[in-house]
Design an enzyme around this catalytic site. Structure first.
Site, PDB file in Angstrom:
ATOM      1  N   HIS A  53      12.782 -89.037 -78.511  1.00 28.92           N
ATOM      2  CA  HIS A  53      13.296 -87.556 -78.190  1.00 28.92           C
ATOM      3  C   HIS A  53      13.219 -88.082 -76.444  1.00 28.92           C
ATOM      4  O   HIS A  53      13.064 -86.369 -76.196  1.00 28.92           O
ATOM      5  CB  HIS A  53      12.252 -86.966 -79.079  1.00 28.92           C
ATOM      6  CG  HIS A  53      12.752 -86.742 -80.627  1.00 28.92           C
ATOM      7  ND1 HIS A  53      13.047 -84.978 -80.891  1.00 28.92           N
ATOM      8  CD2 HIS A  53      12.449 -87.607 -81.256  1.00 28.92           C
ATOM      9  CE1 HIS A  53      13.315 -85.209 -82.205  1.00 28.92           C
ATOM     10  NE2 HIS A  53      12.649 -87.032 -82.515  1.00 28.92           N
ATOM     11  N   ASP A  70      11.899 -84.797 -68.515  1.00 29.69           N
ATOM     12  CA  ASP A  70      12.022 -84.309 -69.909  1.00 29.69           C
ATOM     13  C   ASP A  70      13.611 -85.157 -70.330  1.00 29.69           C
ATOM     14  O   ASP A  70      14.331 -85.237 -70.091  1.00 29.69           O
ATOM     15  CB  ASP A  70      12.219 -83.270 -69.779  1.00 29.69           C
ATOM     16  CG  ASP A  70      11.307 -82.325 -71.041  1.00 29.69           C
ATOM     17  OD1 ASP A  70      10.984 -82.753 -71.985  1.00 29.69           O
ATOM     18  OD2 ASP A  70      10.760 -80.945 -70.802  1.00 29.69           O
TER      19      ASP A  70
HETATM   20  P1  ADP Z   1       8.634 -81.122 -76.222  1.00 28.20           P
HETATM   21  O1  ADP Z   1       8.566 -81.209 -76.899  1.00 28.20           O
HETATM   22  O2  ADP Z   1       8.112 -81.977 -74.177  1.00 28.20           O
HETATM   23  O3  ADP Z   1       7.823 -80.285 -76.329  1.00 28.20           O
HETATM   24  P2  ADP Z   1      10.429 -78.598 -75.493  1.00 28.20           P
HETATM   25  O4  ADP Z   1      11.287 -77.650 -74.651  1.00 28.20           O
HETATM   26  O5  ADP Z   1      12.067 -79.815 -76.031  1.00 28.20           O
HETATM   27  O6  ADP Z   1       8.924 -79.556 -74.933  1.00 28.20           O
HETATM   28  O7  ADP Z   1      10.253 -78.539 -76.956  1.00 28.20           O
HETATM   29  C1  ADP Z   1       9.129 -77.380 -77.047  1.00 28.20           C
HETATM   30  C2  ADP Z   1       9.255 -76.581 -78.461  1.00 28.20           C
HETATM   31  O8  ADP Z   1       7.666 -75.710 -79.012  1.00 28.20           O
HETATM   32  C3  ADP Z   1      10.038 -75.181 -78.243  1.00 28.20           C
HETATM   33  O9  ADP Z   1      10.430 -75.500 -79.760  1.00 28.20           O
HETATM   34  C4  ADP Z   1       9.096 -73.936 -78.019  1.00 28.20           C
HETATM   35  O10 ADP Z   1       9.503 -73.051 -78.342  1.00 28.20           O
HETATM   36  C5  ADP Z   1       7.844 -75.459 -78.531  1.00 28.20           C
HETATM   37  N1  ADP Z   1       6.603 -74.141 -78.053  1.00 28.20           N
HETATM   38  C6  ADP Z   1       6.668 -74.868 -76.997  1.00 28.20           C
HETATM   39  N2  ADP Z   1       5.423 -73.889 -76.342  1.00 28.20           N
HETATM   40  C7  ADP Z   1       4.759 -73.168 -77.214  1.00 28.20           C
HETATM   41  C8  ADP Z   1       4.191 -71.909 -77.764  1.00 28.20           C
HETATM   42  N3  ADP Z   1       2.783 -71.311 -76.486  1.00 28.20           N
HETATM   43  N4  ADP Z   1       4.154 -71.550 -78.875  1.00 28.20           N
HETATM   44  C9  ADP Z   1       5.039 -71.906 -79.392  1.00 28.20           C
HETATM   45  N5  ADP Z   1       5.905 -72.893 -79.482  1.00 28.20           N
HETATM   46  C10 ADP Z   1       6.170 -73.698 -78.367  1.00 28.20           C
HETATM   47  C1  G6P Z   2       7.121 -84.206 -77.529  1.00 27.41           C
HETATM   48  C2  G6P Z   2       7.482 -85.819 -78.418  1.00 27.41           C
HETATM   49  C3  G6P Z   2       6.669 -86.082 -80.041  1.00 27.41           C
HETATM   50  C4  G6P Z   2       5.497 -84.640 -79.806  1.00 27.41           C
HETATM   51  C5  G6P Z   2       5.952 -83.563 -79.168  1.00 27.41           C
HETATM   52  C6  G6P Z   2       3.979 -82.980 -78.859  1.00 27.41           C
HETATM   53  O1  G6P Z   2       8.742 -83.609 -78.338  1.00 27.41           O
HETATM   54  O2  G6P Z   2       8.493 -85.385 -78.278  1.00 27.41           O
HETATM   55  O3  G6P Z   2       7.310 -87.220 -80.608  1.00 27.41           O
HETATM   56  O4  G6P Z   2       5.423 -84.802 -81.193  1.00 27.41           O
HETATM   57  O5  G6P Z   2       5.937 -83.655 -77.617  1.00 27.41           O
HETATM   58  O6  G6P Z   2       3.452 -82.970 -79.284  1.00 27.41           O
HETATM   59  P1  G6P Z   2       2.318 -84.180 -80.003  1.00 27.41           P
HETATM   60  O7  G6P Z   2       1.532 -84.959 -79.134  1.00 27.41           O
HETATM   61  O8  G6P Z   2       0.936 -83.416 -80.261  1.00 27.41           O
HETATM   62  O9  G6P Z   2       2.892 -84.725 -81.274  1.00 27.41           O
END
Ligand code: ADP
Ligand code: G6P
Length: 522
Positions: free
Chosen positions: A155, A363
């Site tokens: 990912h 990212d």
């Molecule tokens: P990462 O996987 O690095 O966190 P992404 O943008 O691909 O970044 O995915 C983040 C996911 O987490 C999205 O579906 C987003 O809606 C969710 N998310 C991020 N911040 C919040 C929050 N404060 N509350 C709920 N969901 C969140």
């Molecule tokens: C990114 C990573 C995931 C991970 C997520 C949240 O999306 O690719 O593998 O699950 O961040 O991070 P956490 O450490 O809370 O699982």
């Protein structure tokens, strides 16, 4: 249809607020297709003796989860996963910390998870492993005699070889990654970096642009951009409760323009630079004072890792500074919310915001960018400002693409978005929505599983005979290898440039080599 077994460190709890792209896109895809989801349940127990597997069903999905010990949480999750692999894969060698104990814990946890899952597998299950926490998982399963086809999806970004080699155990890791049948990446850049490593450092050869022969095996390395479930997101954004929240946003906030950012509070997300860019917007274009607000929702994540604690302090100081310098009794320029919020609230906030500001420094994909597009009103959409370093930028060309390090450029893009004519917004959004639909959660999952389950006919026999020679492919018209390789005296192709170092833990290299060379094949 074969049973799907998904394996990931983070398993979403459908009843809880998820933040993290992996949990979101797997849940979206798995709810529809059904299957088993195996991984960590998020609990930490004092000792290994307390670890037990539990099972729960929700709709078509069976969740099989287990806790990890306090020691493994520190050394494996916080240590090797999030203080070593995460920064390296996001090109942040300055933040990477390596210790032999953390690597050992990583191997230990992968081995324990594989030991727990192996007896529960059926011979024709499709096994799909996710993300950097579980790179050696297939090799561990093979050691337990698992013959199924096993896929892996990364990912996060895959860095260029010169960056990856900073991980002292990179050779062992990459050998282990070759125990998969299909390896999937978010972008073409990630896939190319991976193939470059296999060819330049491991003597691999490209049989086709997506098939590599390396370490006596043949594997497929392809791009599958992760996505969101567009209809469910736009449905959430248009419910009556969402409408009320949007009205509230506009009634409460005097400003005409709301800019929204939604990110885990991770240093890769570029939040301090984003805040500085917003400050530049207020400095360069003072007409925006009292007219524009930045709402940043940034839930805590991995707070025990020092770099995450540092970023939190930096961000709090910056929002205080901007609000102190520009704010007034009737206007707070930055609204900073440090917690998770329900997904339907997020959908409403996206829809009620005229600009979606997504400016990570690096990212894998960034699903927030796609969610923002999915939540917009097609007749009066907002504008997406997107970092060129997000995987999503490879696809979402109609966004305003920016360099997140250049605060003036980001400020200018925000100003461009504020002044953009409605017709241009609609045209850009229509094109973006089509792309977000094309690469949605379902297509991502189906695309990967198709590659895993049914390799293209001409390659099928090669994939099951690791020792097949390149010559054997010629009758099927497979193109010549693309990598620059030279023939070694033993007839095997060798890389013209190597990244090998001698500093690899002996125990690991022997173990991985044994596991892979003795692995029974499906
Ligand atoms: P990462 O996987 O690095 O966190 P992404 O943008 O691909 O970044 O995915 C983040 C996911 O987490 C999205 O579906 C987003 O809606 C969710 N998310 C991020 N911040 C919040 C929050 N404060 N509350 C709920 N969901 C969140
Ligand atoms: C990114 C990573 C995931 C991970 C997520 C949240 O999306 O690719 O593998 O699950 O961040 O991070 P956490 O450490 O809370 O699982």
């Amino acid at each position: 249809m074969k049973r799907l077994v998904v394996v990931s460190n983070r398993v979403a709890d459908p009843g809880c607020l998820a933040s993290g792209g992996l949990a979101v896109c797997i849940l979206d895809g798995l709810k529809e297709r059904g299957g088993v989801w195996f991984g960590w349940n998020g609990e930490i127990v004092a000792s290994e003796a307390e670890i037990g597997v539990s099972c729960r069903r929700d709709g078509k999905v069976t969740f099989v989860t287990m806790p990890i010990s306090e020691r493994d949480y520190k050394e494996h999750y916080l240590g090797f996963c999030n203080a070593a692999l995460w920064p390296v894969h996001h090109y942040r060698l300055d933040l990477a910390r390596f210790t032999p104990e953390s690597c050992e814990a990583y191997r230990r946890v992968n081995s324990r998870f594989a030991e727990a899952l192996a007896p529960q597998l059926n011979p024709d299950d499709l096994i799909w492993v996710h993300d950097y926490h579980l790179i050696p998982f297939a090799a561990e399963l093979r050691a337990h005699g698992v013959r199924n086809r096993i896929g892996f999806f990364l990912h996060i970004p895959f860095p260029p070889p010169d960056v990856l080699v900073a991980v002292p155990e990179h050779e062992w890791l990459m050998e282990a990654m070759c125990a998969y049948d299909v390896v999937g990446f978010q972008t073409r850049t990630d896939q190319a970096n991976f193939c470059r490593f296999l060819c330049e450092a491991m003597g691999g050869e490209m049989v086709t642009p997506e098939v590599v022969r390396v370490s006596g095996r043949v594997l497929t390395a392809s791009v599958f951009p992760a996505g969101v479930c567009v209809d469910s997101f736009s449905a959430m954004a248009t419910r009556p409760e969402a409408e009320k929240r949007i009205q509230w946003l506009h009634r409460r906030g005097e400003p005409r323009t709301n800019i929204i950012g939604v990110d885990r509070l991770d240093y890769t997300k570029g939040l301090p630079d984003r805040f500085r860019s917003f400050k530049r917007l207020l400095e360069l274009y003072p007409e925006n004072r009292k007219a524009v607000t930045l709402m940043q929702i940034a839930p805590p994540t991995r707070e025990e890792v020092k770099a995450y604690a540092d970023i939190r302090h930096e961000l709090e100081a910056l929002s205080g500074e901007i609000n102190g310098q520009f704010g007034d009794f009737d206007w707070t320029p930055v609204r900073y919310v440090h917690r998770s919020v329900p997904r339907d609230t997020l959908a409403a906030l996206y829809r009620g915001s005229q600009i979606g500001l997504v400016t990570p420094l690096r990212d894998g994909m960034n699903l927030v960018a796609k969610e923002y597009v999915a939540a917009q009103d097609e007749t009066d959409p907002g504008v997406l400002v997107l970092s060129r370093f997000a995987g999503a930028a490879e696809d979402l060309e109609e966004a305003l693409i920016v360099n997140p390090y250049d605060t003036d450029e980001v400020a200018q893009a925000m100003q461009h978005a504020i002044l953009m004519p409605k017709q241009e917004k609609i045209e850009r959004h229509t094109a973006l929505l089509a792309r977000v639909r094309e690469h949605d959660a379902r297509n991502w999952m189906e695309g990967f599983l198709q590659a895993l389950d049914a390799p293209p006919a001409p390659l099928a026999s090669l994939l099951s005979t690791p020792s097949a020679t390149f010559d054997a492919l010629q009758p099927w018209g497979v193109p010549a290898p693309t990598a620059q390789l030279s023939a070694a005296p033993n007839g095997r192709a060798t890389a013209s440039r190597g990244f090998r170092s001698a500093a690899m833990p002996q125990a690991h290299s022997i173990r991985a080599a044994e596991i892979i060379s003795t692995a029974p094949r499906a």
